[in-house]
Design a protein around this motif. Sequence first.
Motif, PDB file in Angstrom:
ATOM      1  N   THR A 155       0.810  -1.213   0.000  1.00 19.05           N
ATOM      2  CA  THR A 155       0.000   0.000   0.000  1.00 19.05           C
ATOM      3  C   THR A 155       0.845   1.265   0.000  1.00 19.05           C
ATOM      4  O   THR A 155       0.325   2.372  -0.168  1.00 19.05           O
ATOM      5  N   ALA A 156       2.145   1.122   0.216  1.00 21.05           N
ATOM      6  CA  ALA A 156       3.051   2.279   0.213  1.00 21.05           C
ATOM      7  C   ALA A 156       4.427   1.812  -0.250  1.00 21.05           C
ATOM      8  O   ALA A 156       4.662   0.619  -0.424  1.00 21.05           O
ATOM      9  N   ARG A 157       5.349   2.752  -0.467  1.00 22.83           N
ATOM     10  CA  ARG A 157       6.724   2.383  -0.770  1.00 22.83           C
ATOM     11  C   ARG A 157       7.340   1.735   0.475  1.00 22.83           C
ATOM     12  O   ARG A 157       6.864   1.919   1.597  1.00 22.83           O
ATOM     13  N   THR A 158       8.399   0.986   0.256  1.00 24.64           N
ATOM     14  CA  THR A 158       9.025   0.291   1.376  1.00 24.64           C
ATOM     15  C   THR A 158       9.560   1.274   2.416  1.00 24.64           C
ATOM     16  O   THR A 158      10.016   2.372   2.079  1.00 24.64           O
ATOM     17  N   VAL A 159       9.498   0.865   3.666  1.00 23.26           N
ATOM     18  CA  VAL A 159       9.979   1.672   4.780  1.00 23.26           C
ATOM     19  C   VAL A 159      11.284   1.095   5.338  1.00 23.26           C
ATOM     20  O   VAL A 159      12.207   1.821   5.682  1.00 23.26           O
ATOM     21  N   GLN A 160      11.354  -0.238   5.381  1.00 25.51           N
ATOM     22  CA  GLN A 160      12.578  -0.885   5.837  1.00 25.51           C
ATOM     23  C   GLN A 160      13.595  -0.912   4.694  1.00 25.51           C
ATOM     24  O   GLN A 160      13.292  -0.554   3.558  1.00 25.51           O
ATOM     25  N   VAL A 161      14.821  -1.356   5.002  1.00 23.83           N
ATOM     26  CA  VAL A 161      15.856  -1.485   3.973  1.00 23.83           C
ATOM     27  C   VAL A 161      15.464  -2.601   3.000  1.00 23.83           C
ATOM     28  O   VAL A 161      15.091  -3.690   3.442  1.00 23.83           O
ATOM     29  N   PRO A 162      15.516  -2.297   1.680  1.00 24.06           N
ATOM     30  CA  PRO A 162      15.806  -1.024   1.016  1.00 24.06           C
ATOM     31  C   PRO A 162      14.595  -0.092   1.071  1.00 24.06           C
ATOM     32  O   PRO A 162      13.484  -0.496   0.754  1.00 24.06           O
ATOM     33  N   LYS A 163      14.823   1.114   1.451  1.00 24.09           N
ATOM     34  CA  LYS A 163      13.760   2.084   1.711  1.00 24.09           C
ATOM     35  C   LYS A 163      13.348   2.815   0.427  1.00 24.09           C
ATOM     36  O   LYS A 163      14.163   3.100  -0.438  1.00 24.09           O
ATOM     37  N   GLY A 164      12.037   3.125   0.340  1.00 28.43           N
ATOM     38  CA  GLY A 164      11.543   3.945  -0.750  1.00 28.43           C
ATOM     39  C   GLY A 164      11.399   3.251  -2.081  1.00 28.43           C
ATOM     40  O   GLY A 164      11.459   3.882  -3.132  1.00 28.43           O
ATOM     41  N   ARG A 165      11.178   1.923  -2.072  1.00 27.69           N
ATOM     42  CA  ARG A 165      11.023   1.171  -3.307  1.00 27.69           C
ATOM     43  C   ARG A 165       9.566   0.757  -3.503  1.00 27.69           C
ATOM     44  O   ARG A 165       8.850   0.537  -2.531  1.00 27.69           O
TER      45      ARG A 165
END
Length: 238
Positions: free
Chosen positions: A52-62
């Motif tokens: 539902t959103a971009r990733t928050v954990q590593v890797p972030k923002g994917r």
Amino acid sequence: MDDLAQKLNGNRNRYESTGEPLGIPWTFIAVTHNMESSQNFSRHLHNGDPLTARTVQVPKGRPRTGTPPFTWEESARDALLLKKLDTWTDWTVAGTLYKLEEYNGWGYRRFHPDVKSPYLWSFSNHYRSGKYVADGTWSQTAKSQQCGAALLLRRMAELGHSGFSDQAVPALDAMPAIVRYSASEPSDPEVRAAAMALQDWLSTHKGIFVKPDGWPARRTSDAFKLVTGRYLPGDPRG
């Protein structure tokens, strides 16, 4: 393990449609999906964060492009390309395990070489304890509760869902003693030992994976027929 392997095989078409255009075996994507998000198709393949959103954990923002919510397929493609798996060509057993460990990270190998990565080896005799409980947070006593990817790959092969092309092919004259087919599990330790020796030998042939459990039943007999052209003595199928 059987339940996990069967469920992965049930979604094989979905994994294949994602991996084939990139030249990545479906089995690699399948076991990664199990490790990262417990086979949940509403989670990112990168790290299990919600689609539902971009990733928050590593890797972030994917993924960096597109608008959430993402489909599992578009997120999975982003994760695989991020790791440059589309350029990898060594999908032997060793090459596959190397890339699986890299996908999870080299922390075990670099900083805790006494612990074989549970990402691969949890539930096996190669792993007891020691785990990253969060990104960069180590616990020597924590123990992974997930079945490792190497074991899942092996079990999928044993069940006939997949295989590897780089198994050595031994000479037929190295075959151990033949045992009789048994519909019930043998109790005689000598019979079990002989069956395990035969099962181990059968599993050295290309495309054959037999669990060495000492019970020469249907799967062992099927493998014996693939190698020798006949079923085990006593098999009702002839």
